[in-house]
Design a protein around this motif. Structure first.
Motif, PDB file in Angstrom:
ATOM      1  N   PHE A 106      10.049 -10.629  22.212  1.00 28.44           N
ATOM      2  CA  PHE A 106       9.922  -9.607  21.177  1.00 28.44           C
ATOM      3  C   PHE A 106       8.889 -10.013  20.138  1.00 28.44           C
ATOM      4  N   LEU A 107       9.002 -11.252  19.648  1.00 29.90           N
ATOM      5  CA  LEU A 107       8.060 -11.658  18.600  1.00 29.90           C
ATOM      6  C   LEU A 107       6.644 -11.772  19.143  1.00 29.90           C
ATOM      7  N   ASP A 108       6.509 -12.079  20.434  1.00 26.75           N
ATOM      8  CA  ASP A 108       5.182 -12.135  21.047  1.00 26.75           C
ATOM      9  C   ASP A 108       4.579 -10.729  21.141  1.00 26.75           C
ATOM     10  N   TRP A 110       8.303  -9.025  13.501  1.00 23.96           N
ATOM     11  CA  TRP A 110       8.794 -10.360  13.148  1.00 23.96           C
ATOM     12  C   TRP A 110       8.438 -10.687  11.702  1.00 23.96           C
ATOM     13  N   ALA A 111       7.179 -10.427  11.321  1.00 22.55           N
ATOM     14  CA  ALA A 111       6.717 -10.767   9.975  1.00 22.55           C
ATOM     15  C   ALA A 111       7.508 -10.027   8.904  1.00 22.55           C
ATOM     16  N   TRP A 150       5.660 -21.679  16.575  1.00 18.80           N
ATOM     17  CA  TRP A 150       4.875 -21.068  17.658  1.00 18.80           C
ATOM     18  C   TRP A 150       3.842 -20.089  17.093  1.00 18.80           C
ATOM     19  N   LEU A 151       4.237 -19.257  16.155  1.00 23.21           N
ATOM     20  CA  LEU A 151       3.303 -18.295  15.573  1.00 23.21           C
ATOM     21  C   LEU A 151       2.162 -18.994  14.826  1.00 23.21           C
ATOM     22  N   SER A 176       2.963 -20.961  25.243  1.00 22.81           N
ATOM     23  CA  SER A 176       3.242 -19.523  25.295  1.00 22.81           C
ATOM     24  C   SER A 176       4.612 -19.251  24.679  1.00 22.81           C
ATOM     25  N   ALA A 177       4.878 -17.995  24.353  1.00 21.19           N
ATOM     26  CA  ALA A 177       6.191 -17.626  23.819  1.00 21.19           C
ATOM     27  C   ALA A 177       7.275 -17.934  24.843  1.00 21.19           C
TER      28      ALA A 177
END
Length: 198
Positions: A86-88, A94-95, A161-162, A168-169
């Motif tokens: 989802f965040l990827d 996400w932010a 990760w971000l 990768s995610a």
């Protein structure tokens, strides 16, 4: 005012809650600030409307993913994979949901806590389901603590990760799963053994 929500969501995701003003949102949409206030009330309510969109999407994604799983361990693992996917796919959502500039108290903070609480319930439900039903009440405090730690680890890893995108995610999700799953399995087995002796 869908256009206002879209513009506000993009601004909040890019710059954070604290840095965005209603003047900027109004200018981005091409409306007057009084009209924006008339529709949303204030910046907090505008942010909550953006957060609802992002939070509902995240919770729905995870629920949909775990609904088809065959056992609690699979549900937990697939839920973590869905979280990172989802965040990827939607970094703006996400932010908005995990903005570090959000107030620590008040309506916005309460709404963030509500979404985190819903995610925590999903995690705790997966962990509790691994225990014999007769042991679930006694283990609920421990499960809540472990679920909170797991959510904290997932959020911290997601932020890393971000920031780095060093893997990768999917790889980030698998890293977390492979780190926590053996410990959870061992605790579950120990609990089952205790339950068998009682």
């Amino acid at each position: 005012m869908e256009q206002a929500l879209t513009a506000a969501h993009a601004l909040f995701a890019e710059r954070g809650y604290a840095a965005v003003t209603m003047d900027e949102v109004a200018a981005a949409v091409g409306v007057t600030k009084p009209l924006l206030y008339n529709y949303f009330g204030n910046k907090e309510r505008l942010y909550i409307a953006c957060m609802k969109r992002a939070g509902d999407a995240l919770v729905a994604t995870i629920l949909e993913t775990v609904a088809d799983t065959g056992n609690p361990s699979e549900a937990l693992n697939d839920g973590l994979r869905a979280f990172f996917a989802f965040l990827d796919a939607d970094r703006a959502a996400w932010a908005v949901l995990f903005d570090e500039t959000l107030p620590q108290s008040g309506v916005v903070a309460n709404r963030v806590a509500d979404y985190r609480g819903r995610l925590l319930e999903l995690v705790a439900g997966s962990l509790l389901a691994q225990l014999p039903s007769r042991r679930r009440d006694a283990a609920s405090t421990e499960v809540e603590a472990l679920s909170t730690a797991l959510m904290g680890a997932a959020e911290a890893l997601a932020r890393w990760w971000l920031r780095t995108e060093a893997v990768s995610a999917q790889e980030a999700a698998e890293l977390l799963i492979s780190t926590i799953e053996p410990g959870l399995r061992a605790r579950s087995s120990k609990s089952k053994s205790k339950g068998d002796r009682s």
